[in-house]
Write a protein that holds these residues in place. Structure first.
Motif, PDB file in Angstrom:
ATOM      1  N   THR A  93       0.855  -1.177   0.000  1.00  0.00           N
ATOM      2  CA  THR A  93       0.000   0.000   0.000  1.00  0.00           C
ATOM      3  C   THR A  93       0.896   1.233   0.000  1.00  0.00           C
ATOM      4  OG1 THR A  93      -1.906   1.022   1.115  1.00  0.00           O
ATOM      5  CG2 THR A  93      -0.191   0.103   2.534  1.00  0.00           C
ATOM      6  N   LEU A  95       1.648   4.941   2.493  1.00  0.00           N
ATOM      7  CA  LEU A  95       1.369   5.756   3.674  1.00  0.00           C
ATOM      8  C   LEU A  95       2.106   7.060   3.449  1.00  0.00           C
ATOM      9  CD1 LEU A  95       0.118   5.986   6.543  1.00  0.00           C
ATOM     10  CD2 LEU A  95       2.338   5.234   7.418  1.00  0.00           C
ATOM     11  N   ALA A 100       4.608   1.368   1.059  1.00  0.00           N
ATOM     12  CA  ALA A 100       4.428   0.808   2.401  1.00  0.00           C
ATOM     13  C   ALA A 100       3.865  -0.606   2.311  1.00  0.00           C
ATOM     14  CB  ALA A 100       3.487   1.694   3.214  1.00  0.00           C
ATOM     15  N   LEU A 102       1.143  -3.000   4.662  1.00  0.00           N
ATOM     16  CA  LEU A 102       0.158  -2.950   5.735  1.00  0.00           C
ATOM     17  C   LEU A 102      -0.179  -4.360   6.167  1.00  0.00           C
ATOM     18  CD1 LEU A 102      -1.917  -1.522   7.547  1.00  0.00           C
ATOM     19  CD2 LEU A 102      -3.509  -1.593   5.606  1.00  0.00           C
ATOM     20  N   TRP A 113      -3.491  -2.928  13.206  1.00  0.00           N
ATOM     21  CA  TRP A 113      -2.934  -2.631  11.894  1.00  0.00           C
ATOM     22  C   TRP A 113      -1.509  -2.151  12.089  1.00  0.00           C
ATOM     23  CZ3 TRP A 113      -7.674  -1.377  13.686  1.00  0.00           C
ATOM     24  CH2 TRP A 113      -8.783  -1.818  12.961  1.00  0.00           C
ATOM     25  N   TYR A 115       1.705  -0.517   9.749  1.00  0.00           N
ATOM     26  CA  TYR A 115       2.304  -0.033   8.511  1.00  0.00           C
ATOM     27  C   TYR A 115       3.814  -0.057   8.657  1.00  0.00           C
ATOM     28  CZ  TYR A 115      -1.999   2.145   6.717  1.00  0.00           C
ATOM     29  OH  TYR A 115      -3.260   2.393   6.238  1.00  0.00           O
ATOM     30  N   VAL A 117       6.590   1.810   6.353  1.00  0.00           N
ATOM     31  CA  VAL A 117       6.672   2.747   5.242  1.00  0.00           C
ATOM     32  C   VAL A 117       8.118   3.105   4.973  1.00  0.00           C
ATOM     33  CG1 VAL A 117       6.270   4.756   6.737  1.00  0.00           C
ATOM     34  CG2 VAL A 117       5.754   4.907   4.289  1.00  0.00           C
ATOM     35  N   SER A 127       1.786   1.718  13.986  1.00  0.00           N
ATOM     36  CA  SER A 127       0.841   0.647  14.277  1.00  0.00           C
ATOM     37  C   SER A 127      -0.194   1.101  15.297  1.00  0.00           C
ATOM     38  CB  SER A 127       1.573  -0.595  14.779  1.00  0.00           C
ATOM     39  OG  SER A 127       2.256  -0.316  15.989  1.00  0.00           O
ATOM     40  N   VAL A 146      -3.810   8.045  10.327  1.00  0.00           N
ATOM     41  CA  VAL A 146      -3.255   7.584   9.046  1.00  0.00           C
ATOM     42  C   VAL A 146      -3.366   8.683   7.998  1.00  0.00           C
ATOM     43  CG1 VAL A 146      -3.560   5.935   7.151  1.00  0.00           C
ATOM     44  CG2 VAL A 146      -3.626   5.140   9.532  1.00  0.00           C
TER      45      VAL A 146
END
Length: 158
Positions: A93, A95, A100, A102, A113, A115, A117, A127, A146
């Motif tokens: 994904t 960020l 990044a 996820l 969650w 991330y 990045v 997170s 986010v």
């Protein structure tokens, strides 16, 4: 570590959004609710929402030659911790407009969650985890965190 125990709590700075503060961890900037309790230092920040949720922002110590190497290292790191988690999902994904990874997963009554990045040879982790079911106001706060994330100079995150 020990430094965090004896150092004063990190301080966020005011934002245009009432009740929110801006935080920075080694170039990763984001906004979060002012009522969350902060601990950590300039490379590792933890914000806690009354024992119901936890946000962590970390600047990874390693340097990477490019985004591909950074994302590969992120994949390996997230995979190492996967054994302690259930219902793990991971995908590429962005960020703050940067490449990044996820990961979403469950662990012992918590859902979260994480991330990883990549930016300019560095890696940050952002997170969030909360007790399941996570209340709507905490989920909304995480989404706003986010959305507010920015990395480095004047980049607009788009």
């Amino acid at each position: 570590g020990l430094r965090a125990l004896v150092a004063p709590a990190p301080q966020g700075s005011p934002t245009d959004r009432p009740g929110w503060l801006a935080w920075e961890v080694a170039g990763l900037r984001f906004e979060a609710p002012a009522g969350w309790t902060a601990s950590g230092d300039s490379r590792r920040l933890t914000l806690e929402a009354g024992g119901e949720a936890r946000l962590e922002a970390v600047a990874v110590e390693a340097a990477f030659p490019d985004a591909r190497a950074c994302l590969s290292a992120a994949e390996e790191s997230l995979a190492r911790g996967e054994g302690q988690l259930s219902r793990v999902r991971r995908h590429p994904t962005t960020l703050a407009g940067r490449p990044a990874l996820l990961q979403e997963a469950d662990a012992g009554g918590w859902h979260g969650w994480a991330y990883a990045v990549c930016d300019r040879g560095g890696q940050h982790r952002l997170s969030f985890s909360g007790r399941s079911p996570i209340p709507a106001d905490l989920l909304d706060a995480w989404r706003a965190v986010v959305k507010s994330a920015r990395l480095g100079g004047a980049h607009d995150g788009a």
